[in-house]
Motif scaffolding. Sequence first.
Motif, PDB file in Angstrom:
ATOM      1  N   ARG A 266       0.950  -1.069  -0.130  1.00 28.91           N
ATOM      2  CA  ARG A 266       0.034  -0.237   0.176  1.00 28.91           C
ATOM      3  C   ARG A 266       0.582   1.240  -0.164  1.00 28.91           C
ATOM      4  N   LEU A 267       0.739   2.176  -0.937  1.00 24.58           N
ATOM      5  CA  LEU A 267       1.646   3.397  -1.065  1.00 24.58           C
ATOM      6  C   LEU A 267       0.814   4.568  -0.679  1.00 24.58           C
ATOM      7  N   ALA A 268      -0.365   4.522  -0.673  1.00 28.71           N
ATOM      8  CA  ALA A 268      -1.391   5.736  -0.253  1.00 28.71           C
ATOM      9  C   ALA A 268      -2.736   5.130   0.035  1.00 28.71           C
ATOM     10  N   SER A 269      -3.271   5.731   1.054  1.00 27.33           N
ATOM     11  CA  SER A 269      -4.632   5.648   1.572  1.00 27.33           C
ATOM     12  C   SER A 269      -5.529   6.687   1.659  1.00 27.33           C
ATOM     13  N   PRO A 270      -5.571   7.511   0.854  1.00 25.61           N
ATOM     14  CA  PRO A 270      -6.102   8.955   1.158  1.00 25.61           C
ATOM     15  C   PRO A 270      -7.702   8.844   1.560  1.00 25.61           C
ATOM     16  N   LYS A 271      -8.074   9.870   2.382  1.00 25.02           N
ATOM     17  CA  LYS A 271      -9.404   9.653   3.166  1.00 25.02           C
ATOM     18  C   LYS A 271     -10.068  10.763   2.252  1.00 25.02           C
ATOM     19  N   SER A 272      -9.851  11.464   1.455  1.00 21.82           N
ATOM     20  CA  SER A 272     -10.638  12.443   0.839  1.00 21.82           C
ATOM     21  C   SER A 272     -10.136  12.725  -0.591  1.00 21.82           C
ATOM     22  N   ILE A 273     -10.580  13.451  -1.508  1.00 24.97           N
ATOM     23  CA  ILE A 273      -9.937  13.873  -2.891  1.00 24.97           C
ATOM     24  C   ILE A 273      -8.828  14.713  -2.495  1.00 24.97           C
ATOM     25  N   GLU A 274      -8.965  15.466  -1.909  1.00 21.57           N
ATOM     26  CA  GLU A 274      -7.747  16.660  -1.661  1.00 21.57           C
ATOM     27  C   GLU A 274      -6.641  15.832  -1.112  1.00 21.57           C
ATOM     28  N   GLU A 275      -6.562  14.872  -0.106  1.00 27.04           N
ATOM     29  CA  GLU A 275      -5.635  13.996   0.316  1.00 27.04           C
ATOM     30  C   GLU A 275      -5.064  13.176  -0.778  1.00 27.04           C
ATOM     31  N   PHE A 276      -5.856  12.677  -1.861  1.00 23.59           N
ATOM     32  CA  PHE A 276      -5.436  11.934  -2.777  1.00 23.59           C
ATOM     33  C   PHE A 276      -4.564  12.839  -3.770  1.00 23.59           C
ATOM     34  N   ALA A 277      -5.031  14.157  -4.017  1.00 23.19           N
ATOM     35  CA  ALA A 277      -3.950  14.797  -4.712  1.00 23.19           C
ATOM     36  C   ALA A 277      -2.677  15.261  -4.282  1.00 23.19           C
ATOM     37  N   GLN A 278      -2.672  15.533  -2.817  1.00 21.91           N
ATOM     38  CA  GLN A 278      -1.682  15.658  -1.935  1.00 21.91           C
ATOM     39  C   GLN A 278      -0.615  14.658  -1.961  1.00 21.91           C
ATOM     40  N   ASP A 279      -1.237  13.251  -1.875  1.00 23.01           N
ATOM     41  CA  ASP A 279      -0.190  12.130  -1.619  1.00 23.01           C
ATOM     42  C   ASP A 279       0.242  11.686  -2.813  1.00 23.01           C
ATOM     43  N   LEU A 280      -0.361  11.835  -3.969  1.00 20.84           N
ATOM     44  CA  LEU A 280      -0.330  11.325  -5.152  1.00 20.84           C
ATOM     45  C   LEU A 280       1.165  11.079  -5.711  1.00 20.84           C
ATOM     46  N   TYR A 281       1.798  12.157  -5.950  1.00 17.62           N
ATOM     47  CA  TYR A 281       3.239  12.155  -6.410  1.00 17.62           C
ATOM     48  C   TYR A 281       4.235  11.400  -5.666  1.00 17.62           C
ATOM     49  N   GLU A 282       4.068  11.648  -4.348  1.00 14.94           N
ATOM     50  CA  GLU A 282       5.022  11.095  -3.177  1.00 14.94           C
ATOM     51  C   GLU A 282       4.749   9.546  -3.293  1.00 14.94           C
ATOM     52  N   ALA A 283       3.403   9.301  -3.252  1.00 16.61           N
ATOM     53  CA  ALA A 283       3.193   7.833  -3.253  1.00 16.61           C
ATOM     54  C   ALA A 283       3.776   6.866  -4.355  1.00 16.61           C
ATOM     55  N   LEU A 284       3.725   7.729  -5.619  1.00 17.61           N
ATOM     56  CA  LEU A 284       4.399   7.123  -6.844  1.00 17.61           C
ATOM     57  C   LEU A 284       5.949   6.927  -6.754  1.00 17.61           C
ATOM     58  N   ARG A 285       6.569   8.168  -6.099  1.00 17.72           N
ATOM     59  CA  ARG A 285       7.731   8.195  -5.975  1.00 17.72           C
ATOM     60  C   ARG A 285       8.340   7.132  -4.867  1.00 17.72           C
ATOM     61  N   ASN A 286       7.448   7.020  -3.887  1.00 16.51           N
ATOM     62  CA  ASN A 286       7.781   5.826  -2.904  1.00 16.51           C
ATOM     63  C   ASN A 286       7.775   4.532  -3.557  1.00 16.51           C
ATOM     64  N   GLY A 287       7.047   4.356  -4.341  1.00 15.66           N
ATOM     65  CA  GLY A 287       6.825   3.091  -5.228  1.00 15.66           C
ATOM     66  C   GLY A 287       8.438   2.955  -6.101  1.00 15.66           C
ATOM     67  N   ASP A 288       8.815   4.033  -6.611  1.00 17.98           N
ATOM     68  CA  ASP A 288      10.113   4.117  -7.176  1.00 17.98           C
ATOM     69  C   ASP A 288      11.564   3.851  -6.207  1.00 17.98           C
ATOM     70  N   ARG A 289      11.275   4.535  -5.148  1.00 18.19           N
ATOM     71  CA  ARG A 289      12.288   4.280  -4.010  1.00 18.19           C
ATOM     72  C   ARG A 289      12.261   2.837  -3.781  1.00 18.19           C
ATOM     73  N   ARG A 290      11.187   2.120  -3.727  1.00 20.66           N
ATOM     74  CA  ARG A 290      11.168   0.642  -3.255  1.00 20.66           C
ATOM     75  C   ARG A 290      11.269  -0.199  -4.602  1.00 20.66           C
ATOM     76  N   ASN A 291      11.829   0.300  -5.653  1.00 18.62           N
ATOM     77  CA  ASN A 291      12.061  -0.441  -6.796  1.00 18.62           C
ATOM     78  C   ASN A 291      11.020  -1.203  -7.576  1.00 18.62           C
ATOM     79  N   LEU A 292       9.659  -0.922  -7.161  1.00 18.92           N
ATOM     80  CA  LEU A 292       8.674  -1.621  -7.436  1.00 18.92           C
ATOM     81  C   LEU A 292       8.403  -1.609  -9.216  1.00 18.92           C
ATOM     82  N   ALA A 293       8.237  -2.820  -9.639  1.00 17.55           N
ATOM     83  CA  ALA A 293       8.102  -2.722 -11.078  1.00 17.55           C
ATOM     84  C   ALA A 293       6.642  -2.160 -11.583  1.00 17.55           C
ATOM     85  N   GLU A 294       5.595  -2.324 -10.672  1.00 16.69           N
ATOM     86  CA  GLU A 294       4.361  -1.905 -11.177  1.00 16.69           C
ATOM     87  C   GLU A 294       3.608  -1.272  -9.856  1.00 16.69           C
ATOM     88  N   ILE A 295       2.809  -0.031 -10.417  1.00 20.41           N
ATOM     89  CA  ILE A 295       1.841   0.417  -9.231  1.00 20.41           C
ATOM     90  C   ILE A 295       0.447   0.337  -9.895  1.00 20.41           C
TER      91      ILE A 295
END
Length: 325
Positions: A266-295
């Motif tokens: 799990r890379l992000a669990s936003p509780k609102s749309i605003e939180e989704f926008a806030q967290d999205l790019y950092e969550a994608l980045r965390n996927g890369d930091r963990r070397n995940l092949a797919e998100i």
Amino acid sequence: MEIIANVTEGVIKKAAKALKDGHLVAFPTETVYGLGADATNEKAVSRIYTVKGRPTGHPLIVHISSIKQLDKWAIDIPDYAIKLANEFWPGPMTLILKRSELAKDFITGGQDNIGLRVPNQPVAFALLSEFESLGGLGVAAPSANRFGAVSPTTRLAVHEEIGSYLGSEDSILNGGNCDVGIESTIIDCTTNIPTILRPGAITFEMIKKLVKIKVDSNFFFTTIKSSGLLTSHYSPKALVTLNIPSEPGEGLIAMASIPTPEGSIRLASPKSIEEFAQDLYEALRNGDRRNLAEIKVIFPVGAGLAEAIRDRLIKSSSKKASESE
Ligand code: TXA
Ligand code: MG
């Protein structure tokens, strides 16, 4: 290159002076971090393209401290644009207007119009005001990421993206995590009725209460005018796939109400749309930091900001297709 963690008045003064001297300053805005240069200094602006690895000819947004600076950069400003500026600035909105003499081809990509924005973030405001008090007229700033990558919403993300490309006189100002988390709404104000070119936190619903407004008919896939609308944008290294359940070992970004399948990360669990926008790019980045092949990302539903999130996700997910073209 200096990372400025504690943004004091002295730090702002030094950064504004550095901008004036032709150096680059990455700074926080309420949307994403920008990579700033004096918008009247061709040499400084050309370094933005080098640091980002961005093809030249893509226009840059000029950032100003207040609406008072607007007619330095733009002419023939329609009444509806003034209405929008009065209502939504400072804020996450960029207006495309007919350019003044000041806006040279190296800013507009040779187009006859210019993108302008007054950001709503205290560090950005302090920097722009100080820069203007030194005689500066505006700060050109694209998102502070390498071309085609995800925009940075934290100081660390800026450092990871472009830190190694900055010089010893350049700096990164710290403003914590960006409030909005996705890039500004871009509105073309060069025609009778304004058109939304890039959706963002200033939504269609908010704008239409104030002025007549159109949405670009090719909303998601337009490749003209706005480079943020090319399909190879906003992409992490991992493959982003939309709206199918994640498998073991894959990353998952979805609203908190959606459970995590066993073995998924799990890379992000936003509780609102605003939180989704806030967290999205950092969550994608965390996927890369963990070397995940797919998100895997499950779309947020609804109009407004959710639409802007879906716009960026469609672009993130089309990376592999566009690479093979
Ligand atoms: O939220 C934002 O807008 C952030 C922060 C730093 O202000 N900036 C940002 O800049 O997203 P950038 O360059 O990454 O994306 C701006 C988009 C690009 O796709 C660019 O092509 C488009 O705006 N743009 C800029 N000036 C334009 C113009 N005169 N006409 C049409 N599109 C323009
Ligand atoms: Mg960008």
